[in-house]
Design an enzyme around this catalytic site. Structure first.
Site, short mmCIF file in Angstrom:
data_model
loop_
_atom_site.label_atom_id
_atom_site.label_comp_id
_atom_site.label_asym_id
_atom_site.label_seq_id
_atom_site.Cartn_x
_atom_site.Cartn_y
_atom_site.Cartn_z
N HIS A 83 -21.89 7.97 -2.76
CA HIS A 83 -22.97 7.00 -2.94
C HIS A 83 -24.20 7.61 -3.61
CE1 HIS A 83 -20.49 4.13 -1.16
NE2 HIS A 83 -21.43 3.24 -0.96
N ASP A 148 -30.60 2.86 6.24
CA ASP A 148 -30.50 1.39 6.28
C ASP A 148 -29.05 0.96 6.15
OD1 ASP A 148 -33.22 1.32 6.33
OD2 ASP A 148 -33.43 0.97 4.18
N GLU A 261 -40.44 -0.71 8.88
CA GLU A 261 -40.24 -0.54 7.43
C GLU A 261 -41.13 -1.55 6.71
OE1 GLU A 261 -36.48 -0.36 5.52
OE2 GLU A 261 -35.73 1.27 6.77
P1 FAD Z 1 -22.18 11.89 -1.71
O1 FAD Z 1 -22.81 11.02 -2.73
O2 FAD Z 1 -20.71 11.88 -1.63
O3 FAD Z 1 -22.74 13.36 -1.80
C1 FAD Z 1 -24.12 13.61 -1.97
C2 FAD Z 1 -24.36 15.11 -2.13
O4 FAD Z 1 -24.11 15.75 -0.89
C3 FAD Z 1 -23.46 15.77 -3.15
O5 FAD Z 1 -24.14 16.84 -3.76
C4 FAD Z 1 -22.32 16.31 -2.30
O6 FAD Z 1 -21.68 17.40 -2.90
C5 FAD Z 1 -23.05 16.67 -1.02
N1 FAD Z 1 -22.21 16.53 0.16
C6 FAD Z 1 -21.46 15.48 0.53
N2 FAD Z 1 -20.86 15.73 1.70
C7 FAD Z 1 -21.25 16.96 2.07
C8 FAD Z 1 -20.97 17.79 3.19
N3 FAD Z 1 -20.16 17.41 4.16
N4 FAD Z 1 -21.56 19.01 3.25
C9 FAD Z 1 -22.40 19.43 2.27
N5 FAD Z 1 -22.67 18.69 1.19
C10 FAD Z 1 -22.12 17.46 1.09
N6 FAD Z 1 -30.55 7.28 1.95
C11 FAD Z 1 -31.42 7.24 2.97
O7 FAD Z 1 -31.98 8.27 3.36
N7 FAD Z 1 -31.71 6.07 3.60
C12 FAD Z 1 -31.11 4.90 3.28
O8 FAD Z 1 -31.39 3.89 3.88
C13 FAD Z 1 -30.16 4.92 2.22
N8 FAD Z 1 -29.51 3.80 1.88
C14 FAD Z 1 -28.60 3.82 0.86
C15 FAD Z 1 -27.94 2.65 0.52
C16 FAD Z 1 -27.01 2.64 -0.49
C17 FAD Z 1 -26.29 1.36 -0.83
C18 FAD Z 1 -26.77 3.83 -1.22
C19 FAD Z 1 -25.82 3.83 -2.36
C20 FAD Z 1 -27.43 5.00 -0.91
C21 FAD Z 1 -28.36 5.02 0.14
N9 FAD Z 1 -29.04 6.17 0.52
C22 FAD Z 1 -29.92 6.14 1.56
C23 FAD Z 1 -28.84 7.44 -0.21
C24 FAD Z 1 -27.78 8.28 0.46
O9 FAD Z 1 -28.25 8.83 1.68
C25 FAD Z 1 -27.37 9.48 -0.41
O10 FAD Z 1 -27.00 9.05 -1.68
C26 FAD Z 1 -26.23 10.23 0.23
O11 FAD Z 1 -26.02 11.44 -0.44
C27 FAD Z 1 -24.97 9.44 0.15
O12 FAD Z 1 -24.04 9.92 1.07
P2 FAD Z 1 -22.55 10.12 0.58
O13 FAD Z 1 -21.78 10.41 1.82
O14 FAD Z 1 -22.06 9.02 -0.25
O15 FAD Z 1 -22.76 11.46 -0.25
#
Ligand code: FAD
Length: 509
Positions: A83, A148, A261
């Protein structure tokens, strides 16, 4: 598989030794690029990996990292739920670890007590929505600090911060973990906490995946409430909105709301950006006749929630809500509230996801921008950005609400503005793909214009979920914490194998 890796390795560096570390994998290995691993939620970047590994355990993660370390150029990206917006979870011609595979191995949580507090141990690849469901169904507890939207993984948000309306009280999610299991860039599996391997613990939290892959986290939990009174109140004046928001976030637990918020919306009947986006309950209608004549092009909404239990008397809940709302200066008659279960409240963005998927906007590009802006610059930000650049909205929520720096641990890798109160600003654009919507580059350019404005006016601000193209910009982002960041990299990932998609360091052969 090994032959393929050998071929790849020899094709690029004759010095590297073929390795058979990955041969013992308990999980699965896929050559080529399953489409998902080359894409992310942002929909603006694409980078195909050499292979995708579905690790079954921390040992599998370590095997993959060690295999990459023996080559001259392979990198490894942990992919949570993909994400990210700017390719941060991608590894071009490298190995992508699909961390969600680890979650699927685990169904039961283990609950522990320590110093009068409760904790659960969860996989780094677990989705927060699954953590919620398991915590509530197995123990009637829940983590204290959320995002969120819960379709994000534990490791993915802990690598950034993890912020929502509870962060004013408990800090970001990174402030709510006491222990991690991490696989470093050297392929070691280490348990870390404040008292054990502490430098790795602090580095990994908010560390953008640069120092290790989080395979397990011990997360603080509390008794889960049954119900939530979910409230929105509208302001026409930014100063009144911020002064009420700042007062609310300084109230002590049990003396204030459990969630605070806020968002900006357009002063029109636009269905995506305007009045219709405010009501929370069925049959509620925004009555613009209530707005004062001086209201400008944008309006503000405080979003609040109070937790309660089924056995609490309704009049006690009403009294508490009335006591707090009675101190606020919102526009009379523009108050909306609804009672929902705690799960419904936390999963509220799931409905947005379902709707957006149904109309094709979920899979469209998402040129989002997230910033932290100091309290001292927020009024100017409102005048220049909300009221001018974004006066027609962004086709989705524009979040703005205050956070307290005392709840953020400066030993963690994430950087925030210097002031005691700073605001998170999130431009969550949900725009139909071109040609129906504007070209994505135009929106990316608008984001740059906003960032440039913050620089030009000398604002005390930081990007949240940062993304830069040059190391110079990363140095500016980390400021006096850059040296610490570089030292941590040299200690825990000396060959820069991990999280190449963040584009901070280049792989060292
Ligand atoms: P990925 O996109 O898969 O990874 C993000 C980064 O972290 C990459 O560099 C990856 O290599 C690294 N990574 C992933 N897993 C691990 C692991 N286990 N150990 C070490 N590194 C790792 N953020 C907020 O703070 N609050 C919110 O309310 C919020 N809402 C969101 C809503 C939506 C619809 C979206 C798309 C994003 C939102 N985000 C929010 C942002 C979100 O927290 C970050 O984009 C987060 O990185 C997404 O998590 P993911 O599991 O998809 O990570």
């Amino acid at each position: 598989m090994i032959a393929y890796l050998e071929h790849f390795v020899h094709g690029n560096d004759t010095e590297s030794k073929p390795n058979d570390d990955v041969a013992g994998l308990e999980g699965a290995f896929h050559f080529g690029a399953p489409a998902a691993a080359a894409k992310d939620f942002g929909g603006m970047k694409s980078a195909a990996p050499l292979a995708v590994i579905r690790p079954a355990s921390g040992a599998d993660v370590a095997r993959a990292v060690r295999a990459a370390a023996r080559t001259a150029n392979l990198t490894v990206a942990a992919r949570g739920n993909g994400h990210s917006i700017n390719g941060q979870a991608m590894a071009e011609n490298g190995l992508v670890l699909d961390m969600r595979a680890m979650e699927e191995e685990e169904d039961h949580l283990s609950l522990s007590h320590r110093d009068g507090s409760l904790y659960v141990d969860v996989s780094g690849g677990a989705l927060w929505e699954d953590v919620l469901k398991r915590c509530v169904s197995q123990f009637r507890v829940a983590p204290r600090s959320w995002t969120d939207y819960l379709g994000l993984t534990v490791g993915g948000t802990l690598s950034n911060a993890g912020v929502s309306g509870q962060a004013f009280r408990y800090g970001p999610q990174t402030s709510n973990v006491t222990e991690l299991e991490v696989v470093t860039g050297k392929g070691e599996i280490l348990v870390c906490s404040e008292g054990q391997n502490s430098e790795l613990f602090f580095a990994a939290l908010g560390g953008l995946g640069q120092f290790g892959i989080i395979t397990r986290a011990r997360v603080a939990v509390q008794q889960a409430p049954d119900m939530v009174r979910w409230i929105r109140v509208v302001y026409s004046e930014f100063e009144e909105f911020t002064s009420d928001a700042e007062w609310l976030v300084t109230l002590q637990e049990r003396d204030g709301f459990d969630y605070v918020e806020g968002f900006v919306f357009v002063n029109s009947d636009d269905p995506c950006n305007g009045w219709p986006t405010v009501p929370v309950g069925p049959n509620q209608r925004f009555d613009p006749a209530r707005l004062p004549a001086r209201a400008g092009p944008v309006l503000y909404c405080l979003e609040l929630a109070l937790h309660y239990r089924n056995e609490d008397h309704p009049s006690a809940v009403n009294m508490e809500v009335d006591r707090l709302l009675g101190r606020l200066g919102f526009v009379e008659g523009l108050k909306f509230s609804v009672d929902v279960t705690y799960m419904e409240f936390l999963l509220r963005v799931k409905r947005v996801e379902e709707d957006a998927k149904a109309n094709g906007i979920w899979d469209a590009p998402h040129p989002w921008l997230n910033l932290f802006v100091s309290k001292s610059n927020i009024a100017e930000f409102d005048r220049q950005v909300f009221k001018k650049i974004l006066k027609h909205g962004v086709g989705g929520p524009i979040l703005v609400y205050p956070l307290l720096r005392t709840k953020w641990d400066s030993r963690h890798s994430v950087v925030v503005p210097d002031s005691n109160i700073f605001y998170i600003i999130a431009l969550l654009r949900f725009i139909p793909p071109p040609p129906k919507g504007p070209p994505t580059e135009v929106l990316v350019e608008q984001n740059h214009e906003i960032i440039q404005l913050c620089h030009n006016r000398g604002f005390d601000f930081k990007l949240y979920l940062p993304h830069y193209q040059s190391q110079e910009n990363w140095m500016r982002h980390y400021g006096d914490k850059w040296t610490r960041f570089v030292d941590r990299k040299a200690t825990f990932d000396p060959f820069a194998i991990l999280a190449p998609g963040q584009k901070i360091f280049s792989r060292i052969p």
